[in-house]
Scaffold this active site. Structure first.
Site, PDB file in Angstrom:
ATOM      1  N   TYR A  25       0.857  -1.197   0.000  1.00  0.00           N
ATOM      2  CA  TYR A  25       0.000   0.000   0.000  1.00  0.00           C
ATOM      3  C   TYR A  25       0.891   1.244   0.000  1.00  0.00           C
ATOM      4  O   TYR A  25       0.587   2.262  -0.626  1.00  0.00           O
ATOM      5  CB  TYR A  25      -0.913  -0.017   1.241  1.00  0.00           C
ATOM      6  CG  TYR A  25      -1.644   1.293   1.489  1.00  0.00           C
ATOM      7  CD1 TYR A  25      -2.595   1.761   0.577  1.00  0.00           C
ATOM      8  CD2 TYR A  25      -1.381   2.056   2.622  1.00  0.00           C
ATOM      9  CE1 TYR A  25      -3.255   2.959   0.809  1.00  0.00           C
ATOM     10  CE2 TYR A  25      -2.030   3.247   2.858  1.00  0.00           C
ATOM     11  CZ  TYR A  25      -2.969   3.705   1.948  1.00  0.00           C
ATOM     12  OH  TYR A  25      -3.618   4.902   2.172  1.00  0.00           O
ATOM     13  N   SER A 107      -3.636  12.327   8.853  1.00  0.00           N
ATOM     14  CA  SER A 107      -4.559  12.206   7.714  1.00  0.00           C
ATOM     15  C   SER A 107      -6.012  12.094   8.184  1.00  0.00           C
ATOM     16  O   SER A 107      -6.284  11.552   9.256  1.00  0.00           O
ATOM     17  CB  SER A 107      -4.180  10.956   6.923  1.00  0.00           C
ATOM     18  OG  SER A 107      -5.215  10.576   6.054  1.00  0.00           O
ATOM     19  N   GLN A 128      -4.861  16.963   8.228  1.00  0.00           N
ATOM     20  CA  GLN A 128      -5.127  16.992   6.777  1.00  0.00           C
ATOM     21  C   GLN A 128      -6.589  16.673   6.510  1.00  0.00           C
ATOM     22  O   GLN A 128      -7.148  15.722   7.065  1.00  0.00           O
ATOM     23  CB  GLN A 128      -4.225  15.976   6.066  1.00  0.00           C
ATOM     24  CG  GLN A 128      -4.495  15.825   4.566  1.00  0.00           C
ATOM     25  CD  GLN A 128      -5.449  14.683   4.262  1.00  0.00           C
ATOM     26  OE1 GLN A 128      -5.458  13.664   4.966  1.00  0.00           O
ATOM     27  NE2 GLN A 128      -6.265  14.827   3.233  1.00  0.00           N
ATOM     28  N   TYR A 130      -9.731  15.848   3.711  1.00  0.00           N
ATOM     29  CA  TYR A 130     -10.283  15.507   2.397  1.00  0.00           C
ATOM     30  C   TYR A 130     -11.705  16.022   2.376  1.00  0.00           C
ATOM     31  O   TYR A 130     -12.426  15.886   3.375  1.00  0.00           O
ATOM     32  CB  TYR A 130     -10.340  13.986   2.198  1.00  0.00           C
ATOM     33  CG  TYR A 130      -9.037  13.338   1.779  1.00  0.00           C
ATOM     34  CD1 TYR A 130      -8.318  13.809   0.686  1.00  0.00           C
ATOM     35  CD2 TYR A 130      -8.551  12.221   2.451  1.00  0.00           C
ATOM     36  CE1 TYR A 130      -7.135  13.181   0.287  1.00  0.00           C
ATOM     37  CE2 TYR A 130      -7.373  11.593   2.059  1.00  0.00           C
ATOM     38  CZ  TYR A 130      -6.673  12.083   0.976  1.00  0.00           C
ATOM     39  OH  TYR A 130      -5.504  11.459   0.582  1.00  0.00           O
ATOM     40  N   THR A 156      -6.203  18.688   1.117  1.00  0.00           N
ATOM     41  CA  THR A 156      -5.701  17.952  -0.052  1.00  0.00           C
ATOM     42  C   THR A 156      -6.706  18.027  -1.193  1.00  0.00           C
ATOM     43  O   THR A 156      -7.889  17.713  -1.017  1.00  0.00           O
ATOM     44  CB  THR A 156      -5.426  16.481   0.335  1.00  0.00           C
ATOM     45  OG1 THR A 156      -4.453  16.481   1.381  1.00  0.00           O
ATOM     46  CG2 THR A 156      -4.895  15.688  -0.848  1.00  0.00           C
ATOM     47  N   ARG A 165      -4.582   1.740  -7.950  1.00  0.00           N
ATOM     48  CA  ARG A 165      -3.295   1.107  -7.615  1.00  0.00           C
ATOM     49  C   ARG A 165      -3.484  -0.401  -7.728  1.00  0.00           C
ATOM     50  O   ARG A 165      -4.188  -1.005  -6.923  1.00  0.00           O
ATOM     51  CB  ARG A 165      -2.879   1.514  -6.200  1.00  0.00           C
ATOM     52  CG  ARG A 165      -2.673   3.012  -6.120  1.00  0.00           C
ATOM     53  CD  ARG A 165      -2.491   3.528  -4.718  1.00  0.00           C
ATOM     54  NE  ARG A 165      -2.962   4.893  -4.643  1.00  0.00           N
ATOM     55  CZ  ARG A 165      -3.617   5.428  -3.618  1.00  0.00           C
ATOM     56  NH1 ARG A 165      -3.878   4.695  -2.562  1.00  0.00           N
ATOM     57  NH2 ARG A 165      -4.004   6.672  -3.655  1.00  0.00           N
ATOM     58  N   LYS A 252      -2.781  21.323  -0.626  1.00  0.00           N
ATOM     59  CA  LYS A 252      -1.865  20.251  -1.041  1.00  0.00           C
ATOM     60  C   LYS A 252      -2.348  19.592  -2.339  1.00  0.00           C
ATOM     61  O   LYS A 252      -3.544  19.347  -2.501  1.00  0.00           O
ATOM     62  CB  LYS A 252      -1.803  19.199   0.078  1.00  0.00           C
ATOM     63  CG  LYS A 252      -1.006  17.955  -0.249  1.00  0.00           C
ATOM     64  CD  LYS A 252      -0.864  17.096   1.000  1.00  0.00           C
ATOM     65  CE  LYS A 252       0.007  15.896   0.771  1.00  0.00           C
ATOM     66  NZ  LYS A 252      -0.659  14.813   0.065  1.00  0.00           N
ATOM     67  N   HIS A 276       1.030  13.591  -4.978  1.00  0.00           N
ATOM     68  CA  HIS A 276       0.543  12.558  -4.057  1.00  0.00           C
ATOM     69  C   HIS A 276       1.496  11.356  -4.053  1.00  0.00           C
ATOM     70  O   HIS A 276       1.077  10.207  -3.882  1.00  0.00           O
ATOM     71  CB  HIS A 276      -0.864  12.117  -4.458  1.00  0.00           C
ATOM     72  CG  HIS A 276      -1.782  11.830  -3.289  1.00  0.00           C
ATOM     73  ND1 HIS A 276      -2.742  12.713  -2.846  1.00  0.00           N
ATOM     74  CD2 HIS A 276      -1.877  10.754  -2.479  1.00  0.00           C
ATOM     75  CE1 HIS A 276      -3.402  12.169  -1.829  1.00  0.00           C
ATOM     76  NE2 HIS A 276      -2.886  10.981  -1.571  1.00  0.00           N
ATOM     77  N   ARG A 279       0.746   8.528  -6.618  1.00  0.00           N
ATOM     78  CA  ARG A 279      -0.350   7.606  -6.311  1.00  0.00           C
ATOM     79  C   ARG A 279      -1.652   7.987  -6.998  1.00  0.00           C
ATOM     80  O   ARG A 279      -2.641   7.277  -6.897  1.00  0.00           O
ATOM     81  CB  ARG A 279      -0.601   7.565  -4.797  1.00  0.00           C
ATOM     82  CG  ARG A 279       0.602   7.107  -4.020  1.00  0.00           C
ATOM     83  CD  ARG A 279       0.450   7.418  -2.547  1.00  0.00           C
ATOM     84  NE  ARG A 279      -0.510   6.591  -1.848  1.00  0.00           N
ATOM     85  CZ  ARG A 279      -0.290   5.342  -1.473  1.00  0.00           C
ATOM     86  NH1 ARG A 279       0.859   4.775  -1.753  1.00  0.00           N
ATOM     87  NH2 ARG A 279      -1.202   4.649  -0.818  1.00  0.00           N
TER      88      ARG A 279
END
Ligand code: FNR
Length: 406
Positions: A25, A107, A128, A130, A156, A165, A252, A276, A279
């Site tokens: 990961y 996060s 952070q 989202y 972000t 991924r 970010k 990122h 990613r």
């Protein structure tokens, strides 16, 4: 503890200690992973200017990031489920950062919650964010970060849809891992990791489960997360966040000079030039290759930070020379965390600091705040490093480089 000379040794150790699902990961990018690789490869293309006969007996590495003192221009980037690299991972990393005097960023999708980290640390950490569709939940997250004393909100912008991924799909990544026979057999090969996870109660998404409406457990969490990342996010939402967050605001995920200029006008205190860590948009340029252009675009209008691909103190110096004031490490500290918990994160920071310090000395630089692009030697075509303005100072073929920039 095993002696680790560099971040690569921490990575190799983490690979042995952390179950593959969680190790991969971290150690992976999206799709072909070309941007992931370029982030590191492009750092290697830059060369230092070696300077001699400079008194470097006193060297200054401390600085300020968005006005906040930091013992070096390096912070820990927000990384999801760090608590799966090592039990209580976010608390351990925050403690290591605190002792080192650098920022730790928690996060939104961490295992340990805002309250967990606040309870186990003394120094203020950064949070952070989202953007989710449920704005009520976002307001509550902002309030929780404020109550925990976070001085900085890192918003972000580059993950409103998730870049695929492949390795996560193949490994059937989930937090916590599903208790299938295959997974159990695999986890049994990592007894120290399993023992840590059995000792802690923190094994899920601490900021979300039990906080977001209707999310009571891991089943409902997966369903909630799949629906919640908000694809309608625009600059208006940044204003919305700015109105609600009284502390410093850092944006970010900026990789484009036009976006950087827009960001500089919307009341943010800094931007993080970032892809990122490779990613998200595979095929995007490496962060270090676009940084000088962005530095030219924004000039002094906003403080510039960067991340993606930093694996050494030498990379930090190169990033500062290309215009950044601050640099964040993601994988470099996660490898430390997976390898040896809090001591491993501390070791990662020590390594970065000593490499930065020594390289400054060899370049005849005594103050980290005085690093400019004259710390670098030559710039190569194909890497978007010099702006028209700076080209005039260099002795590289201007025509050739200009065409490489287009
Ligand atoms: C990340 N990153 C990230 N960014 C963010 O804003 N919120 C997050 O939850 C995460 N999660 C996350 C998990 C993992 C495993 C990694 C490796 C990265 C991106 C991170 O903040 C940073 O941009 C990159 O890690 C920088 O690249 P390097 O230093 O890892 O090469």
């Amino acid at each position: 503890m095993t002696y680790f000379s560099d971040i690569e040794e921490l990575r190799q150790h983490a690979k042995r200690k952390v179950p593959k699902m969680f190790y991969e990961y971290v150690d992976a990018g999206s799709w072909t992973e070309s941007t992931y690789r370029a982030n590191c490869e492009d750092f290697a293309k830059l060369h230092f200017r070696q300077k001699v006969a400079v008194d470097f007996s006193h060297r200054k590495l401390d600085t300020k990031l968005v006005g906040i003192p930091s013992s070096m221009p390096v912070g820990l980037a927000p990384t999801g489920i760090a608590g799966m690299q090592h039990a209580d991972g976010e608390i351990l990393a925050a403690r290591a950062a605190e002792r080192f005097g650098v920022p730790f960023t928690l996060s939104t999708v961490s295992v340990c919650s805002i309250e967990d980290v606040a309870e186990h640390t003394h120094a203020p950490f950064w949070f952070q964010l989202y953007m989710m569709k449920d704005r009520g939940f976002i307001e509550s997250l902002i309030q929780r970060a404020e109550r925990a004393g976070c001085p900085v909100l890192v918003f972000t912008l580059d993950l409103q849809i998730q870049g695929q991924r492949h390795r996560d799909r193949r490994n059937g990544l989930s937090t916590p891992p599903k208790l299938t026979l295959r997974n159990l057999a695999h986890l049994a090969r990592y007894p120290a990791w399993c023992a840590g996870m059995l000792r802690t109660s923190r094994r899920s998404f601490g900021n979300i489960v039990g906080h977001a409406p209707g999310v009571t457990g891991i089943g409902s969490m997966a369903e909630w997360a799949a629906k919640q990342f908000d694809p309608t996010l625009t600059w208006k939402d940044i204003e919305w966040v700015r109105q609600r967050w009284k502390g410093k605001l850092v944006l970010k995920g900026i990789l484009d000079p036009e976006d950087a200029k827009t960001a500089a006008k919307c009341g943010a205190d800094a931007i993080i030039v970032s892809n990122h860590g490779g990613r998200q948009l595979d095929g995007a340029p490496s962060t270090i290759s676009v940084l000088p252009r962005i530095a030219d675009a924004v000039q002094d209008d906003i403080e510039l930070h960067m991340d993606s691909g930093v694996r050494s103190g030498q990379d930090v110096l190169k990033a500062l020379a290309c215009g950044a004031r601050g640099v964040y490490i993601g994988r470099a500290f996660l490898y430390g965390l997976g390898a040896a918990g809090e001591a491993g994160v501390t070791r990662a920071l020590e390594i970065i600091r000593s490499e930065l310090d020594m390289t400054m000395a060899l370049c005849g630089i005594t103050d980290v705040n005085a690093i400019g692009n004259d710390a670098l030697m030559e710039i190569r075509p194909g890497i978007h490093l010099m702006s028209e303005v700076r080209l005039s100072d260099s002795n590289v073929d201007k025509e050739r480089l200009s065409s490489a920039l287009r």
